[in-house]
Design a protein around this motif. Structure first.
Motif, mmCIF file in Angstrom:
data_model
loop_
_atom_site.group_PDB
_atom_site.id
_atom_site.type_symbol
_atom_site.label_atom_id
_atom_site.label_comp_id
_atom_site.label_asym_id
_atom_site.label_seq_id
_atom_site.Cartn_x
_atom_site.Cartn_y
_atom_site.Cartn_z
ATOM 1 N N ASN A 261 0.877 -1.170 0.000
ATOM 2 C CA ASN A 261 0.000 0.000 0.000
ATOM 3 C C ASN A 261 0.913 1.218 0.000
ATOM 4 O O ASN A 261 1.005 1.952 0.984
ATOM 5 N N ALA A 262 1.627 1.385 -1.108
ATOM 6 C CA ALA A 262 2.744 2.326 -1.162
ATOM 7 C C ALA A 262 2.290 3.777 -1.107
ATOM 8 O O ALA A 262 1.449 4.200 -1.898
ATOM 9 N N PRO A 263 2.869 4.552 -0.192
ATOM 10 C CA PRO A 263 2.647 6.001 -0.222
ATOM 11 C C PRO A 263 3.621 6.673 -1.189
ATOM 12 O O PRO A 263 4.768 6.250 -1.328
ATOM 13 N N PHE A 264 3.144 7.689 -1.877
ATOM 14 C CA PHE A 264 3.986 8.518 -2.740
ATOM 15 C C PHE A 264 3.895 9.918 -2.164
ATOM 16 O O PHE A 264 2.882 10.597 -2.307
ATOM 17 N N ILE A 265 4.968 10.338 -1.488
ATOM 18 C CA ILE A 265 4.948 11.567 -0.694
ATOM 19 C C ILE A 265 5.572 12.712 -1.488
ATOM 20 O O ILE A 265 6.705 12.592 -1.975
ATOM 21 N N VAL A 266 4.832 13.799 -1.599
ATOM 22 C CA VAL A 266 5.327 14.988 -2.302
ATOM 23 C C VAL A 266 5.394 16.125 -1.282
ATOM 24 O O VAL A 266 4.370 16.638 -0.826
ATOM 25 N N MET A 267 6.624 16.516 -0.936
ATOM 26 C CA MET A 267 6.822 17.584 0.046
ATOM 27 C C MET A 267 6.766 18.950 -0.641
ATOM 28 O O MET A 267 6.867 19.058 -1.868
ATOM 29 N N ASP A 268 6.637 20.013 0.163
ATOM 30 C CA ASP A 268 6.429 21.348 -0.400
ATOM 31 C C ASP A 268 7.653 21.906 -1.113
ATOM 32 O O ASP A 268 7.562 22.908 -1.829
ATOM 33 N N ARG A 296 -1.338 5.637 -2.314
ATOM 34 C CA ARG A 296 -1.781 6.876 -1.657
ATOM 35 C C ARG A 296 -0.768 7.970 -1.998
ATOM 36 O O ARG A 296 0.381 7.900 -1.573
ATOM 37 N N ILE A 297 -1.192 8.966 -2.756
ATOM 38 C CA ILE A 297 -0.317 10.074 -3.118
ATOM 39 C C ILE A 297 -0.562 11.177 -2.102
ATOM 40 O O ILE A 297 -1.589 11.859 -2.134
ATOM 41 N N ILE A 298 0.379 11.330 -1.184
ATOM 42 C CA ILE A 298 0.234 12.244 -0.050
ATOM 43 C C ILE A 298 1.020 13.515 -0.345
ATOM 44 O O ILE A 298 2.245 13.478 -0.500
ATOM 45 N N VAL A 299 0.306 14.636 -0.442
ATOM 46 C CA VAL A 299 0.917 15.894 -0.870
ATOM 47 C C VAL A 299 0.750 16.934 0.235
ATOM 48 O O VAL A 299 -0.333 17.068 0.817
ATOM 49 N N GLN A 300 1.832 17.668 0.532
ATOM 50 C CA GLN A 300 1.721 18.748 1.522
ATOM 51 C C GLN A 300 0.742 19.814 1.035
ATOM 52 O O GLN A 300 0.676 20.150 -0.150
ATOM 53 N N ASP A 301 -0.030 20.334 1.983
ATOM 54 C CA ASP A 301 -1.132 21.250 1.678
ATOM 55 C C ASP A 301 -0.720 22.415 0.789
ATOM 56 O O ASP A 301 -1.434 22.788 -0.147
ATOM 57 N N ASP A 302 0.442 23.005 1.084
ATOM 58 C CA ASP A 302 0.828 24.246 0.411
ATOM 59 C C ASP A 302 0.982 24.087 -1.103
ATOM 60 O O ASP A 302 0.845 25.072 -1.845
ATOM 61 N N VAL A 303 1.292 22.876 -1.560
ATOM 62 C CA VAL A 303 1.533 22.685 -2.996
ATOM 63 C C VAL A 303 0.501 21.750 -3.627
ATOM 64 O O VAL A 303 0.627 21.387 -4.800
ATOM 65 N N ALA A 304 -0.523 21.367 -2.874
ATOM 66 C CA ALA A 304 -1.462 20.346 -3.353
ATOM 67 C C ALA A 304 -2.221 20.800 -4.599
ATOM 68 O O ALA A 304 -2.361 20.038 -5.569
ATOM 69 N N ASP A 305 -2.739 22.018 -4.607
ATOM 70 C CA ASP A 305 -3.502 22.478 -5.766
ATOM 71 C C ASP A 305 -2.650 22.481 -7.028
ATOM 72 O O ASP A 305 -3.086 22.021 -8.096
ATOM 73 N N ASP A 306 -1.449 23.013 -6.897
ATOM 74 C CA ASP A 306 -0.529 23.080 -8.030
ATOM 75 C C ASP A 306 -0.185 21.674 -8.513
ATOM 76 O O ASP A 306 -0.191 21.388 -9.722
ATOM 77 N N PHE A 307 0.081 20.780 -7.570
ATOM 78 C CA PHE A 307 0.487 19.431 -7.948
ATOM 79 C C PHE A 307 -0.655 18.677 -8.635
ATOM 80 O O PHE A 307 -0.438 18.011 -9.649
ATOM 81 N N VAL A 308 -1.853 18.776 -8.104
ATOM 82 C CA VAL A 308 -2.995 18.086 -8.711
ATOM 83 C C VAL A 308 -3.207 18.564 -10.143
ATOM 84 O O VAL A 308 -3.513 17.767 -11.047
ATOM 85 N N HIS A 406 2.948 14.451 10.594
ATOM 86 C CA HIS A 406 1.621 14.051 10.132
ATOM 87 C C HIS A 406 1.724 13.124 8.931
ATOM 88 O O HIS A 406 1.036 12.082 8.854
ATOM 89 N N ILE A 407 2.597 13.456 8.008
ATOM 90 C CA ILE A 407 2.754 12.647 6.797
ATOM 91 C C ILE A 407 3.302 11.268 7.129
ATOM 92 O O ILE A 407 2.826 10.247 6.616
ATOM 93 N N SER A 434 13.286 8.908 5.413
ATOM 94 C CA SER A 434 13.667 7.552 5.021
ATOM 95 C C SER A 434 13.780 6.642 6.234
ATOM 96 O O SER A 434 13.362 5.479 6.204
ATOM 97 N N GLU A 435 14.339 7.167 7.305
ATOM 98 C CA GLU A 435 14.457 6.370 8.519
ATOM 99 C C GLU A 435 13.110 6.209 9.213
ATOM 100 O O GLU A 435 12.863 5.211 9.895
ATOM 101 N N GLY A 436 12.204 7.169 9.014
ATOM 102 C CA GLY A 436 10.919 7.108 9.688
ATOM 103 C C GLY A 436 9.865 6.292 8.961
ATOM 104 O O GLY A 436 8.874 5.875 9.566
#
Length: 489
Positions: A261-268, A296-308, A406-407, A434-436
């Motif tokens: 159930n791989a997360p794909f994390i996009v930071m700001d 699950r593509i998890i995107v930080q709030d600040d860049v979510a609109d742009d990324f989508v 949170h992420i 990566s460690e977390g």
């Protein structure tokens, strides 16, 4: 055109199982269909319990020969198998596309990926060795020996019908083990061709065995026979747990590569274009039917609109179609039941408040097979079924989140732990996150995590053991310790 006419060498097209150096049939057979058009490709023999028992017996005899074969000779035969596979890449890719559906150019990539495991393992055969150890007793010497486990049962899935065989078979053979392989009933033709090429490569009789048939009849023999000492499996966590329970009675070793159930994390601070391209590459490979596919593509709030917005543009360009069509980016799902399951997940998400940004419907009427539209949805809750399940289809689902903690909490909130993806340009975040992340493999600014030289495997309910690299060969060995006393007496 008949599939056999597509092949340069029609002798590659096998519909019987390979046991003890011979081709054997069965009393019944099962159909293999093309998911792109639902046309029958072949009838393949089901060898039943008798065939499974014969395969295990042949592997037991083959092991007695193979374990004593020089590692350099094992390497030579493996490299011959590699040459034959590479010489027949186009034909193997044709079979994959026909019975599984992935685009032909992607199928060729799978053959190259699978072949790399044979090449690596062939060279690793001569590197399986022990160590000399310090011991407390005066005048004594201690050392370790790595020896092959024995007969290995390999049960492989349909989504990578060539690579999932070579990824298990090559290191096992390099270590000196013999094999009984059972491919998925959806994709036996590719597997049988690999067996034909193994025969041509010159493995001793009984070392390489491949059987097709009903899992309920073959499985208990492959897992329960006392001659079998190890079970290698790639597939669902549910089936993996069943196999583990079956292996427990004989205290057999297991190597399990299970669901994800791989997360794909996009930071700001991420490169958003690179991240969007990464999602498309990782998510839509094999139509989303991979265990490491981002769920699950998890995107930080600040860049979510742009990324989508960027991701929407890219997914809109992904074209579904027959894998033999040169302009197809993704092929069909494996069967209609898979389409129904994916569609049900999307509909359930929408009923819970999610919105479909792109796609969101089956394409059977337009394309005539088991197709589902490349899809992007947003707005599902983290407790929704689509967030908790392995989608196994061409559906990207975006979730918005806050800070690093949170992420990480959201990403780790799953019983699975196979692969994760992280896009960031902050090196401190790379190390912290990566460690977390509780996952066996993490791609940082990288949408592909597997290779022949690196360890592939998961944590938690995503499996036990590793494939690839030196670790893949070691999985198929027993470590023995020897103490010699009286050296100086």
């Amino acid at each position: 055109m008949d599939l056999a006419e597509r092949l340069n060498d029609p002798a590659l097209f096998k519909t019987q199982s390979y046991v003890g150096g011979a081709w054997i049939g069965g009393d019944t057979s099962f159909a293999v269909d093309n998911p792109a058009n639902r046309q029958k490709l072949a009838e393949v023999a089901d060898v039943g319990e008798a065939g499974a028992k014969a395969a295990v017996a042949a592997a037991s005899d083959g092991f007695k020969v193979w374990r004593k074969t020089s590692p350099f000779e094992r390497s030579r035969i493996l490299l011959k198998w590699l040459d034959l596979i590479q010489d027949n890449t186009d034909d193997l890719a044709t079979l994959i596309t026909a019975e599984m559906g992935k685009p032909w150019r992607e199928a060729k990539g799978e053959i190259a990926y699978g072949a790399a495991f044979i090449e690596w393992s062939a060279h690793e055969a001569a590197r399986v060795h022990g160590e000399t150890l310090p011991v407390p007793a005066p005048g004594a010497r201690g050392w370790t020996i790595r020896q092959p486990v024995g007969v290995v049962s390999c049960i492989t899935p349909w989504n990578f019908p060539a690579a999932m065989i070579t990824r298990k078979a090559a290191p096992a053979l390099a270590a000196g083990c013999s094999l009984v392989i059972k491919p998925a009933p959806e994709t036996p033709l590719t597997a049988l061709t690999l067996a034909e090429l193994a025969d041509r490569a010159g493995f001793p009789r009984g070392v390489f065995n491949l059987i097709c048939g009903d899992a309920s009849k073959l499985g208990p023999i492959m897992t329960g026979s006392p001659e079998v000492r190890m079970i290698g499996f790639t597939g669902s966590t549910e089936v993996g747990k069943l196999l583990m329970r079956q292996a427990a009675d004989g205290i057999k070793r297991v190597a399990l590569e299970l669901g994800g159930n791989a997360p794909f994390i996009v930071m700001d601070d991420a490169d958003l274009d690179a991240a969007a391209a990464g999602v498309v590459q990782a998510k839509f490979r094999s139509g989303g039917q991979t265990c490491v596919s981002p769920n699950r593509i998890i995107v930080q709030d600040d860049v979510a609109d742009d990324f989508v917005e960027r991701l929407q543009a890219r997914i809109s360009e992904v074209k579904a179609g027959d894998g033999f069509a040169p302009d197809s980016d993704i092929g069909p799902l494996i069967h209609d039941e898979a389409v129904e399951r994916v569609d049900a997940l999307v509909k359930q998400a929408v009923s819970g408040g999610a919105r479909v940004v792109v796609g969101g419907q089956p394409l059977a009427d337009e394309l005539g097979g088991s197709f589902y539209a490349p899809t992007l949805i947003e707005g599902s809750g983290f407790d929704s079924e689509i967030a908790r399940s392995e989608i196994f289809g061409p559906v990207a689902s975006v979730y918005r989140a806050g800070d690093e903690k949170h992420i990480l909490d959201l990403a780790n909130d799953t019983p699975y732990g196979l692969a994760a993806y992280l896009y960031t340009r902050d090196i401190g975040r790379v190390h912290r996150m990566s460690e977390g992340l509780d996952y066996g493999m993490i791609g940082v600014n990288a949408p592909m995590v597997g290779s022949a030289s690196t360890p592939f495997g998961g944590m938690k309910e995503s499996g036990i053991g590793r494939e690839g690299g030196k670790w893949g060969v070691e999985e198929f060995t027993e470590l023995k310790y020897v103490l010699l006393s009286g050296v100086n007496s």
